[in-house]
Design an enzyme around this catalytic site. Structure first.
Site, PDB file in Angstrom:
ATOM      1  CE  LYS A   1      -4.332  -1.765   1.867  1.00 25.63           C
ATOM      2  NZ  LYS A   1      -5.306  -1.742   2.975  1.00 25.63           N
TER       3      LYS A   1
ATOM      4  CE  LYS B   1      -7.661 -10.971  -3.578  1.00 25.52           C
ATOM      5  NZ  LYS B   1      -7.272 -10.424  -2.305  1.00 25.52           N
TER       6      LYS B   1
ATOM      7  CE  LYS C   1     -12.728  -2.583  -2.743  1.00 25.48           C
ATOM      8  NZ  LYS C   1     -13.106  -3.189  -1.502  1.00 25.48           N
TER       9      LYS C   1
END
Ligand code: TRP
Length: 333
Positions: free
Chosen positions: A114, A196, A199
């Site tokens: 992140k 993966k 969204k």
């Protein structure tokens, strides 16, 4: 609460969920709530660790609560609440911070990922994320934590902190166990089936959101990337077809073998439509029910209020034991 094991899990209200999130988490929770004293939370404080538009965050929180209910989480059986409504989460996180080392947090895979992705906003909350998550779990004497593989490292920290606290201040916390479910369903992107499903993917055709309607779902499956040998079998060198078989069997509740048998001799075109229809048959009613629930915010507020009250009662008992153990003065009543 009855004498069952305590189970805790949470999802961030960080936007529309995909069928990957659904298969990986909420779908299983519905069944778990019969066997465990289950506590399910919208981890809204966690969501603040990456930049949020306040209005969107509020909308997403209602969306998530409505989705919980539409997926069959039952406020009579389970405690359903928003993390920020129970301040004990932030309070326990503070105490746990005092027994956590910076090195434990800076080497977390998710923190590193992140930090890469949000270089303009590497904040202390992002680094402290796993400590807040440990607080979520330990506050309820949780024994079981349903999580995806990506949260394994975080759960490991929760266990380490429980053991460390108990060692330093005396037995208090239960050491939680991960719960991965019977079948680990890893749903991949429809466009790049080696990645993966996410969204946040810029290509909307790569994921099925829980908000897609039937036509959209079928259209996206029709466009799913496959290969050209026209055999519907699960195989490492056929990531696209394998992914569709995974999705189909998860939604049908059958094995991959059974799914393969069903499509033996069939073509990719028919197969893709069938997968789309099967997914839509499950997702579409959930979406409609979610939207119906969303139109009644008063109801959602009432569910969350009741959930927060029930969660608080457990959480504050544990928190006051923590405060006592570490030597904070009892508050006069
Ligand atoms: N970090 C989890 C995720 O992104 C969400 C979460 C927050 C959670 N607190 C938790 C999961 C406690 C399990 C237990 O998936």
């Amino acid at each position: 609460m009855e004498d069952k094991k305590i189970l805790f899990s949470a999802v961030q209200p960080s936007g529309i969920l995909t069928i990957g999130n659904y298969l990986g988490a909420i779908k299983n929770w519905k069944n778990l709530q019969n066997d465990y004293n289950s506590i399910f939370s919208g981890a809204d404080l966690h969501t603040l660790t990456v930049k949020q538009d306040p209005q969107t965050l509020r909308a997403n929180s209602y969306q998530l609560a409505a989705l919980f209910l539409a997926c069959g989480l039952d406020p009579e059986k389970s405690i359903i609440f928003m993390q920020s409504h129970v301040p004990a989460h932030a309070e326990l996180a503070w105490v746990l911070n005092t027994i956590t080392y910076p090195g434990e947090l800076s080497r977390m895979t998710q923190f590193k990922d992140k930090s890469q992705k949000h270089q303009e906003n590497i904040n202390m909350g992002l680094m402290d994320y796993p400590v807040l998550m440990a607080a979520d779990i330990l506050l309820y004497n949780t024994e079981l934590v349903p999580i995806g593989a990506d949260q394994k490292q975080h759960l490991e920290l929760a266990r380490d902190l429980a053991i460390r606290f108990n060692g330093r201040f005396g037995e208090l916390f239960k050491v939680p166990e991960p719960y991965f479910g019977k079948t680990a369903t890893r749903v991949m992107s429809l466009q790049e089936p080696t990645k993966k499903m996410s969204k946040s993917d810029a290509n909307l055709n790569s994921f099925i959101s829980m908000d897609d309607d039937k036509d959209t779902i079928i259209r996206k499956f029709k466009r799913a990337v496959t290969d050209s040998d026209n055999k519907i079998i699960f195989s490492e060198d056929k990531p696209g077809i394998s992914n569709l078989l995974t999705i189909y069997s998860a939604f049908r509740g059958i094995s991959i073998k059974e799914a393969e048998a069903e499509f033996e001799g069939k073509g990719y075109g028919d197969f893709k439509v069938k997968v789309g229809e099967t997914v839509a048959d499950v997702i579409d009613p959930i979406r409609q029910e979610k939207n119906r629930i969303l139109s009644d915010k008063t109801y959602i507020d009432a569910v969350l209020k009741d959930g927060a009250e029930r969660a608080s009662r457990i959480a504050y008992k544990v928190l006051s034991k923590v405060y006592k153990k570490v030597g904070l003065l009892p508050r006069s009543r």
